[in-house]
Write a protein that holds these residues in place. Structure first.
Motif, mmCIF file in Angstrom:
data_model
loop_
_atom_site.group_PDB
_atom_site.id
_atom_site.type_symbol
_atom_site.label_atom_id
_atom_site.label_comp_id
_atom_site.label_asym_id
_atom_site.label_seq_id
_atom_site.Cartn_x
_atom_site.Cartn_y
_atom_site.Cartn_z
ATOM 1 N N VAL A 146 -1.185 -4.372 13.333
ATOM 2 C CA VAL A 146 -0.955 -3.300 14.291
ATOM 3 C C VAL A 146 -0.479 -3.950 15.589
ATOM 4 O O VAL A 146 -1.207 -4.711 16.212
ATOM 5 N N TYR A 147 0.769 -3.665 15.942
ATOM 6 C CA TYR A 147 1.379 -4.261 17.129
ATOM 7 C C TYR A 147 1.211 -3.322 18.308
ATOM 8 O O TYR A 147 1.771 -2.233 18.320
ATOM 9 N N VAL B 219 4.519 -6.032 21.386
ATOM 10 C CA VAL B 219 5.914 -5.640 21.199
ATOM 11 C C VAL B 219 6.760 -6.167 22.355
ATOM 12 O O VAL B 219 7.848 -6.693 22.152
ATOM 13 N N GLU C 45 7.803 -0.928 11.540
ATOM 14 C CA GLU C 45 8.387 -0.305 12.726
ATOM 15 C C GLU C 45 8.901 -1.355 13.713
ATOM 16 O O GLU C 45 9.983 -1.206 14.273
ATOM 17 N N VAL C 46 8.120 -2.415 13.918
ATOM 18 C CA VAL C 46 8.542 -3.481 14.836
ATOM 19 C C VAL C 46 9.745 -4.217 14.258
ATOM 20 O O VAL C 46 10.695 -4.533 14.968
ATOM 21 N N GLU D 62 2.328 3.571 21.734
ATOM 22 C CA GLU D 62 1.388 3.601 20.620
ATOM 23 C C GLU D 62 1.539 2.335 19.783
ATOM 24 O O GLU D 62 2.609 1.739 19.724
ATOM 25 N N VAL E 282 7.514 2.222 24.045
ATOM 26 C CA VAL E 282 6.420 1.869 23.145
ATOM 27 C C VAL E 282 5.097 2.060 23.877
ATOM 28 O O VAL E 282 4.805 1.363 24.843
ATOM 29 N N LEU F 130 12.652 -1.984 14.915
ATOM 30 C CA LEU F 130 12.937 -1.948 16.347
ATOM 31 C C LEU F 130 13.726 -3.178 16.789
ATOM 32 O O LEU F 130 14.698 -3.080 17.532
ATOM 33 N N MET G 83 2.245 -0.035 16.688
ATOM 34 C CA MET G 83 3.310 0.057 15.689
ATOM 35 C C MET G 83 2.976 -0.803 14.482
ATOM 36 O O MET G 83 2.321 -1.837 14.603
ATOM 37 N N SER G 84 3.490 -0.401 13.329
ATOM 38 C CA SER G 84 3.323 -1.188 12.103
ATOM 39 C C SER G 84 4.345 -2.322 12.098
ATOM 40 O O SER G 84 5.305 -2.324 12.872
#
Length: 171
Positions: free
Chosen positions: A75-76, A81, A43-44, A37, A35, A47, A39-40
């Motif tokens: 935005v993570y 993350v 996405e998290v 970038e 990771v 994941l 992530m939304s």
């Protein structure tokens, strides 16, 4: 990468270890992968194999800080993350939310809290080790009962085999 992938990665890392774990192996176990970038939330969620609701709850109760984009969407970043990877692994291992909140407060308070954080983690490790022993005994008892019913024991057995009534004892 779902929880199964994270578990596979962790178990593979542990399989490489003979004796105490090196710091590199430990870093891989708490690493969020590649990771880099932001992530939304979707996405998290994917994941970590947790719901978006859980992620929003963790944010609401102060376990993680999450930035927002110009549209107001979460935005993570990589640091968030990584923290969520740790938090979800601690939750899977049974650490209470209130203990996680206290731990995060200590982390956010700085280096002076390292001894207290270490004490918390040592205590949690002892609890997890006790649970593993208890689960190992429970698995052995389950395998015994499977064998008494004529089933095969071990991971290769996926279909139960029923052969009639139980021998002596509890059914």
């Amino acid at each position: 990468m779902a929880t199964e992938d994270l578990m596979r990665k962790a178990l593979e890392a542990l399989g490489e270890v003979d004796g105490p774990m090196s710091i590199e192996v430990i870093h891989r176990l708490v690493d969020a992968g590649d990771v880099q970038e932001p992530m939304s939330i979707a996405e998290v969620s994917d994941l970590l194999d947790v719901s978006a609701h859980t992620l929003r709850y963790y944010e609401k109760i102060g376990l993680v800080e999450v930035d927002r984009d110009s549209s107001g969407h979460r935005v993570y970043g990589p640091e968030s993350v990584r923290r969520l990877v740790f938090l979800t692994r601690m939750r899977i291992s049974g650490m209470a939310i209130r203990d996680l909140q206290h731990y995060v407060e200590l982390v956010d308070a700085g280096e002076g809290t390292v001894p207290e954080r270490l004490d918390m983690l040592l205590e949690h490790r002892d609890t997890v080790r006790r649970q593993i022993k208890e689960l190992t005994l429970s698995l052995a008892a389950t395998e015994y009962k499977i064998a008494t019913y004529g089933g095969r024991t071990g991971e290769q057995d996926s279909q139960p085999s029923v052969t009639g009534s139980s021998p002596r004892g509890v059914s």
